[in-house]
Design an enzyme around this catalytic site. Sequence first.
Site, mmCIF file in Angstrom:
data_model
loop_
_atom_site.group_PDB
_atom_site.id
_atom_site.type_symbol
_atom_site.label_atom_id
_atom_site.label_comp_id
_atom_site.label_asym_id
_atom_site.label_seq_id
_atom_site.Cartn_x
_atom_site.Cartn_y
_atom_site.Cartn_z
ATOM 1 C CB THR A 419 -0.684 -0.132 1.721
ATOM 2 O OG1 THR A 419 -1.563 -1.096 1.177
ATOM 3 C CG2 THR A 419 -2.203 1.416 1.672
ATOM 4 C CB THR A 437 -3.891 -0.401 -0.448
ATOM 5 O OG1 THR A 437 -3.354 -1.934 -1.176
ATOM 6 C CG2 THR A 437 -5.827 -0.993 -1.349
ATOM 7 N N GLY A 506 -0.288 -4.117 5.408
ATOM 8 C CA GLY A 506 -1.863 -4.455 5.916
ATOM 9 C C GLY A 506 -2.299 -3.977 7.325
#
EC number: 2.3.2.2
Length: 599
Positions: A419, A437, A506
């Site tokens: 991302t 992302t 994440g």
Amino acid sequence: MPRLLPSATALGLILFAASALAQQAADAVAPEIATEAGTMALSEAALAAVAARDAGQPVTSENWMLAAANPLAVEAGADVLRAGGTAADAMVAVQAVLGLVEPQSSGLGGGAFLVWYDAATGEITTLDGRETAPLAATPTLFQDENGEPLGFFDAVVGGLSVGTPGTPALMEEAHRRWGRANWGGLFDAAIGHAEDGFPVSPRLAGAIANDAERLSTFPATAAYFLPDGAPLAEGALLRNPAYATTLRAMAAGGADVIYSGPIAEGIVDTVRSAEGNPGLLSLRDLEIYEVVERAPVCVTYRAHEVCGMGPPSSGALTVGQILGMASAFDLSALGPDSAEAWRIIGDASRLAFADRGRYMADSDFVPMPTQGLVDPDYLADRATLLEGDDALPEVAPGEPAWDHAFLWADDQSLELPSTSHISIVDGDGNVLSMTTTIENGFGARLMAPGGFLLNNELTDFSFRTHDDGRPIANRIEPGKRPRSSMAPTIVLRDGAPVLAVGSPGGSRIIGYVAQTIIAHLDWGMDVQQAAAMPHLVNRFGTYDLEEGTSAVEMEGPLTDLGYEVNIRGLNSGIHVIAIGETGLQGGADPRREGIALGE
């Protein structure tokens, strides 16, 4: 919409523990490898910003500030701000370049969440540009013929994992609301780099080499990233004329050119014809896509309001829960070298992640106790669990106040996004915080004919639909948006913005953002110190300590408190701006190649 279920008590610890183990299994798949940042061919201002980052010094300015993940993208946005453009204008220029120079992380084939502070009105607005599941998707999309979940990369690589992209529509919507520069001119820098070529950065070269086997799956992707069968080397000049053509079409025709017409047809054909793993995306899915304005989620912390994106993002809720529980303790007095401080932060995070796994999903499809999850009384009650001396032996979801009676099972989805985050303050005082992302590094590994990669965002849904007969809130459904941990955040004091922050990483995004806020507000670190601070992250019980940093010195003290400890790379990409009475400070994460730039 899902069928309403009768009310019942919360699930027990056994089900939550099973969910936590499934999440921990995701650790075996890194979102993106760490690489040295490098420099590239940059302006004197950008080179000075790189030097400041590497020296651990914040960049300061009086008028505007921009922090993002690649110097070429930052320079494109800076040119817009110098010319009097707004933060929304600059974001469009930045995102267009990021999609070219760090295609493993974000781009036109992905999605994003945006948080905006409007200087004229004092209002916070949040826009949801998250991808949606195809209308033809079924809850068992990621299960085999025996009803068992597919392996992660078996689901990721190919068309099956591709959701309807949201980033182009979000770029246009932000510009429509808050931009004043000519839309078409915002793509000039990206078009120039695509046509003339740009040097492959160390980070991109490392990511390509690390993922070469999967990138070789589809001919168009392999031809771009692995010319002559070999991964692109650092410093190689890379051109993307197809991307330049797409951007020219967007400049002339707006985001609609991505959602209908030849480019849209190329996207759908690429998804549906992906050999071995075709997907379900249709032209109708693209035609009906909409950016959604959501109510912001705000939590009070140390006389500040910490505001971010609500569902389908779990970012603001989970960051808010961590801070809300931690606010009962004097972290300032304990300091960043205290194992007791990290016990409080770590177990607050574990409790927040327990609630996240149980309750958080796309609230357009499942009722959520959004307000109950960040209610001060609820968080104060949960904070009493942190009053001991050792690590909590186990955690379970709480029972927040509900607007509806529902019973959900714990989620088992993996979230491994590669991302990017953009923070901008413009000359008018508007503030933008946007996380963008395509999910896992290089997304679905499918290159659309328009010269950009397609996301694998559907794998952010739970592969299982039920657990012990109870539905999982984050299961896949037609048109639904998968839960995310992206946490673009704006912090205010007395109604005025003081901090814009976010990160990739994440589900660890939540810990990175919460830690950065604590480091700045409680421990007095400037934004560059806060961005560079060694990471300590606890989501499901095991404490991750960042290898090669002073964080490893906490291994013994945290073990003594009862934690399992894992020393590993923690490759964040924090970009943060502080707004004060004397001006602006920008910080960029030294773990990646981004910079902060201002004047």
